[in-house]
Design an enzyme around this catalytic site. Structure first.
Site, short mmCIF file in Angstrom:
data_model
loop_
_atom_site.label_atom_id
_atom_site.label_comp_id
_atom_site.label_asym_id
_atom_site.label_seq_id
_atom_site.Cartn_x
_atom_site.Cartn_y
_atom_site.Cartn_z
N HIS A 110 14.03 -0.25 10.82
CA HIS A 110 12.66 0.29 10.82
C HIS A 110 11.68 -0.68 11.49
O HIS A 110 10.53 -0.80 11.07
CB HIS A 110 12.18 0.61 9.40
CG HIS A 110 12.97 1.67 8.70
ND1 HIS A 110 12.60 3.00 8.69
CD2 HIS A 110 14.11 1.61 7.98
CE1 HIS A 110 13.48 3.70 7.99
NE2 HIS A 110 14.41 2.89 7.55
N ASN A 182 12.26 8.78 3.85
CA ASN A 182 12.61 9.15 5.22
C ASN A 182 12.19 10.59 5.48
O ASN A 182 11.82 11.31 4.55
CB ASN A 182 14.12 9.03 5.44
CG ASN A 182 14.57 7.59 5.65
OD1 ASN A 182 13.78 6.71 5.98
ND2 ASN A 182 15.85 7.35 5.47
N HIS A 374 8.66 -1.71 -1.12
CA HIS A 374 9.78 -2.00 -2.01
C HIS A 374 9.93 -0.87 -3.04
O HIS A 374 8.98 -0.62 -3.80
CB HIS A 374 9.51 -3.33 -2.72
CG HIS A 374 10.61 -3.79 -3.61
ND1 HIS A 374 11.86 -3.22 -3.61
CD2 HIS A 374 10.66 -4.78 -4.53
CE1 HIS A 374 12.62 -3.83 -4.50
NE2 HIS A 374 11.91 -4.77 -5.08
FE1 HDD Z 1 15.59 0.94 3.64
C1 HDD Z 1 13.16 -0.72 5.32
C2 HDD Z 1 13.77 3.86 3.88
C3 HDD Z 1 18.19 2.69 2.26
C4 HDD Z 1 17.22 -1.96 3.09
N1 HDD Z 1 13.83 1.46 4.45
C5 HDD Z 1 12.97 0.63 5.11
C6 HDD Z 1 11.83 1.37 5.54
C7 HDD Z 1 12.00 2.66 5.15
C8 HDD Z 1 13.25 2.72 4.45
C9 HDD Z 1 11.05 3.81 5.39
C10 HDD Z 1 10.66 0.80 6.35
C11 HDD Z 1 9.55 0.36 5.45
C12 HDD Z 1 8.39 -0.15 6.28
O1 HDD Z 1 7.78 0.67 6.98
O2 HDD Z 1 8.14 -1.34 6.22
N2 HDD Z 1 15.95 2.90 3.23
C13 HDD Z 1 15.02 3.92 3.29
C14 HDD Z 1 15.58 5.10 2.67
C15 HDD Z 1 16.82 4.78 2.23
C16 HDD Z 1 17.04 3.38 2.56
C17 HDD Z 1 14.87 6.42 2.52
C18 HDD Z 1 17.81 5.62 1.50
C19 HDD Z 1 17.50 6.42 0.54
N3 HDD Z 1 17.38 0.46 2.86
C20 HDD Z 1 18.32 1.32 2.32
C21 HDD Z 1 19.43 0.57 1.79
C22 HDD Z 1 19.15 -0.76 2.00
C23 HDD Z 1 17.86 -0.80 2.68
C24 HDD Z 1 20.63 1.17 1.11
C25 HDD Z 1 19.93 -1.97 1.65
C26 HDD Z 1 20.82 -2.05 0.72
N4 HDD Z 1 15.27 -1.00 4.17
C27 HDD Z 1 16.05 -2.03 3.78
C28 HDD Z 1 15.48 -3.39 4.15
C29 HDD Z 1 14.18 -2.97 4.89
C30 HDD Z 1 14.20 -1.46 4.82
C31 HDD Z 1 16.40 -4.29 4.87
C32 HDD Z 1 13.94 -3.54 6.27
C33 HDD Z 1 12.50 -3.99 6.31
C34 HDD Z 1 12.06 -3.89 4.94
O3 HDD Z 1 13.07 -3.43 4.15
O4 HDD Z 1 10.98 -4.22 4.52
O5 HDD Z 1 15.21 -4.12 3.02
#
Ligand code: HDD
Length: 712
Positions: A110, A182, A374
């Site tokens: 993202h 999402n 978060h």
């Molecule tokens: Fe995630 C970012 C949505 C599963 C780990 N996620 C991130 C963002 C969105 C989502 C919208 C961007 C937030 C922003 O604008 O800063 N993610 C989802 C959805 C998921 C999902 C709807 C499933 C239901 N994500 C998911 C899993 C993991 C992560 C299973 C790890 C185990 N996601 C992350 C992250 C991020 C992230 C690595 C990258 C940047 C951040 O968090 O801040 O922690």
């Protein structure tokens, strides 16, 4: 002879001024209320005066980071005009050092996004199942929403085929609640431990780092063809949902199942939905590809322009609520399986509030880049479930901010500051900006008079005391997670024929970009299990035989009409109508059309052979785009008031026709369209005598988003 610095009387030189200042100093913009520092609490609860760290700019004069005024920022301090630079030049070193460290790591997923401020107003309709204060009737809560693509780097294009993030920060009176969702209600994996696998497969190949921001490559299809629990999400990506027309026209989903808890402590399971007032609309694939070259910032620009022009996008927040039964299933659907959604026809989405985005960020980096979401940021009345994807998410988001935002104090960055009182016992660390008073950041203490105190269960966040079934420690998934195809079949069966055709084209395109024959063949095997007819179309496009399904169709899916984007009418706020005209056109008619479009909350863009104005005198019409600077993808509909003999206008019209956009022309100029090869009797062509009739005809067509009859 060295030049005199005009700001320092007496500096040596000829007295020739350097560059003149372009503008007079102006007052800096006031900080947004949500960026003010929260009041720092003393141990005894008295407010403390702290520095106003929210202000980026103060006063009229350029200063160093320490506030010393500067007289020159264009020349290094040197031993003579042609001599070496002196190490003592603190301003040079400070300026360059800061610049060298301006970038922070982009989000691991993202990374590319755009955001806006707004307000959420609760309807009170969730009160029976949630005690969350911000959901109460007419309670207004500031929000910050960031939309994003998943795969691309920070500088990648907007209109790629991908899932879109829809993350909302509610600055509630009881603490910050983040709904990190999402635009697709199902996910690729059922357990968060596989997140690095799916992301490594979907990101560019590690050797050459290509392709950027796309799923059309071997490693992605290798993974999703081997890992069939990804089938439903992949299908959604191959559908029109993967290429939204605008962030304003996307649904949002919490994806994971959450809990809501009411004042009596009763718990329900819920799925969150955002419903856009403008409806759900998409680009067509060819248009998306052109957009990515012509305007890689297409979605970002669209969001900012709409808000700036007052066309504030709105979404209703809704929930599907389910009884919190021990098996946590509904109508046979496992609510802890994030690869499954619940059709709205089985569990209606009940509206619980309205979100309006009404302000653009002031500074992209400070707000959009530094915002940290978060799913564990919860408030009393909303809790998590044991969905194994959500459980891993609860770890990952906090962890990632520590490297992305440089330490554990990212919650103090203005955009991340809660608007509720903060009185934690977290201390020190990198980038600590709080000036915490007191000597006893520990509990129990007597030195700070026992402060801060613990809240009662009536106002505190209390985890739902869910009974745990007797269990064994193991690495395994429940049997219900083995169903990988029923939801993909349901989604495909719910699409209209034109949407199904787009899905077939998308699979054919994506698999056609793979090099490995074995991956194409394996992926076709998965498609056969979604729908054999779809598989045949894709196989024919790839020049491969269509395999037979390997998973029996025990139950034919009952279509869910809510999953189709086609077949209703929606508001047209912020839609763009191009008007092709030249100096010979009937400019009073063109001016009428411009006025009518603007008055109705849409954007008119006059396209002329040259810049400036068409015609002269009072009736002259300003030109917004020239034949050179426009592309068809900028417009939702086109009006033609000039001969289309210019090849660029012909391309505009043929593309608009192929992309199923409404096209209009004045009766007097019927031949203009036909000259460009647009048959005047084709569906979605409006020919009328005056601007008013043309406008009515065009907007009637635009309400259905596109003239799909041209594609079937
Ligand atoms: Fe995630 C970012 C949505 C599963 C780990 N996620 C991130 C963002 C969105 C989502 C919208 C961007 C937030 C922003 O604008 O800063 N993610 C989802 C959805 C998921 C999902 C709807 C499933 C239901 N994500 C998911 C899993 C993991 C992560 C299973 C790890 C185990 N996601 C992350 C992250 C991020 C992230 C690595 C990258 C940047 C951040 O968090 O801040 O922690």
């Amino acid at each position: 002879m060295p030049k005199k610095n005009p700001r320092i009387p007496g500096t040596p030189g000829s007295g020739t001024p350097t560059l003149a200042e372009p503008t007079e100093p102006t007052e800096p913009l006031p900080p947004k209320p949500d960026q003010r520092a929260p009041a720092l609490g003393t141990a005894t609860g008295l407010p403390v005066e702290g520095p106003d760290t929210a202000r980026g700019q103060q006063g009229e004069h350029l200063t160093t980071a320490q506030g010393a005024r500067l007289y020159d920022t264009d020349h290094s301090l040197k031993a003579g005009t042609r001599g070496p630079t002196l190490l003592q030049d603190h301003h040079l070193r400070e300026k360059i050092t800061h610049f060298d460290h301006e970038r922070i790591p982009e989000r691991v997923v993202h990374a590319r996004g755009a955001a806006a401020h707004g307000v959420f107003r609760g309807y009170g309709s969730a009160d029976p199942i949630s005690k969350a204060a911000f959901l109460g009737k007419d309670v207004e809560t500031p929000v910050f929403v960031r939309f994003s693509t998943v795969l691309g780097s920070r500088g990648s294009a907007d209109a790629v085929r991908d899932t879109r993030g829809f993350a909302t920060k509610f600055y509630t009176s009881e603490g910050t609640f983040d709904l990190v969702g999402n635009n697709i209600p199902v996910f690729f994996i059922q357990d968060g431990i596989k997140f690095p696998d799916v992301i490594h497969a979907a990101k560019p190949h590690p050797d050459r780092e290509i392709p950027q921001a796309q799923s059309a490559h071997d490693t992605f299809w290798d993974f999703v063809s081997l890992h069939t629990e990804a089938t439903a999400h992949t299908l959604w990506n191959m559908s029109d949902r993967g290429i939204p027309r605008s962030y304003r026209m996307m649904e949002g989903f919490g994806v994971n199942t959450f809990r809501m808890v009411n004042a009596a402590g009763e718990s329900s399971l819920v799925k969150f939905h955002w419903k856009p007032k403008l409806g759900v609309h998409s680009l067509v694939w060819e248009e998306a590809q052109i957009v990515n070259g012509m305007d890689p910032d297409y979605h970002r620009r669209d969001l900012a322009d709409a808000i700036e022009s007052g066309a504030y996008p709105e979404w209703e927040l809704g929930i599907q609520a389910f009884p919190d039964t021990p098996d946590q299933t509904f109508e046979g659907i496992d609510l802890l399986d994030p690869t499954k959604m619940v059709p709205e026809e089985l569990a209606p989405v009940q509206p619980i509030g309205l979100m309006t985005l009404d302000a653009n960020p002031t500074n992209f980096f400070a707000e959009t880049e530094q915002v940290a979401f978060h799913p564990g940021h919860l408030v009393p009345g909303i809790d998590v479930t044991d969905d194994p994807l959500l459980q891993a998410r609860l770890f990952s988001y906090l962890d990632t901010q520590i490297s992305r935002l440089g330490g554990p104090n990212f919650g103090q960055i203005p955009i991340n500051r809660p608007q509720a009182e903060v009185n934690d016992m977290l201390r020190d660390g990198m980038h600590q900006t709080g000036v915490h008073p007191g000597v006893a950041p520990y509990r129990p203490n007597s030195l700070d008079a026992g402060c801060p105190f613990l809240a009662g269960a009536d106002t505190a966040f209390v985890e739902v005391p869910v009974p745990m079934p007797e269990s064994t420690k193991l690495r395994a998934a429940p049997a219900s997670f083995d169903d990988h195809f029923s939801q993909a079949r349901l989604f495909y069966a719910s699409l209209s024929p034109v949407e199904q055709a787009h899905v077939a084209e998308a699979y054919t395109f994506e698999l056609g970009k793979c090099y490995e024959q074995v991956i194409k063949e394996r992926a076709l095997g998965v498609v056969a299990n979604i729908d054999p007819g779809l598989c045949e179309q894709v196989a024919a496009g790839l020049g491969l035989p269509a395999p037979a399904p390997t998973v029996a169709y025990d139950v034919a899916p009952t279509p869910s009409p809510a999953l189709s984007q086609v077949g209703a009418e929606w508001p047209l706020d912020g839609r763009i109508i191009g008007i092709v005209a030249d100096d010979e056109s009937d400019l009073s008619e063109v001016a009428d059309a411009v006025e009518m479009i603007g008055k109705n909350g849409m954007v008119p863009l006059v396209i002329g052979p040259h810049g400036g104005k068409l015609g002269s005198g009072k009736g002259a019409v300003p030109v917004s785009r020239t034949f050179l600077t426009m592309r068809s993808v900028e417009f939702d509909a086109i009006l033609v008031a000039a001969p289309a003999s210019d090849p660029r206008v012909q391309v505009l019209l043929t593309e608009a026709f192929r992309h199923c956009k409404a096209i209009g022309g004045w009766a007097a100029g019927r031949g203009l369209l036909e000259a460009a090869g647009i048959p005047a009797d084709a569906p979605g062509i409006v020919i009328a005598d005056d601007a008013s009739a043309l406008f009515d005809g065009l907007t009637a067509l635009m309400k259905s988003h596109r003239v799909w009859e041209r594609q079937v």
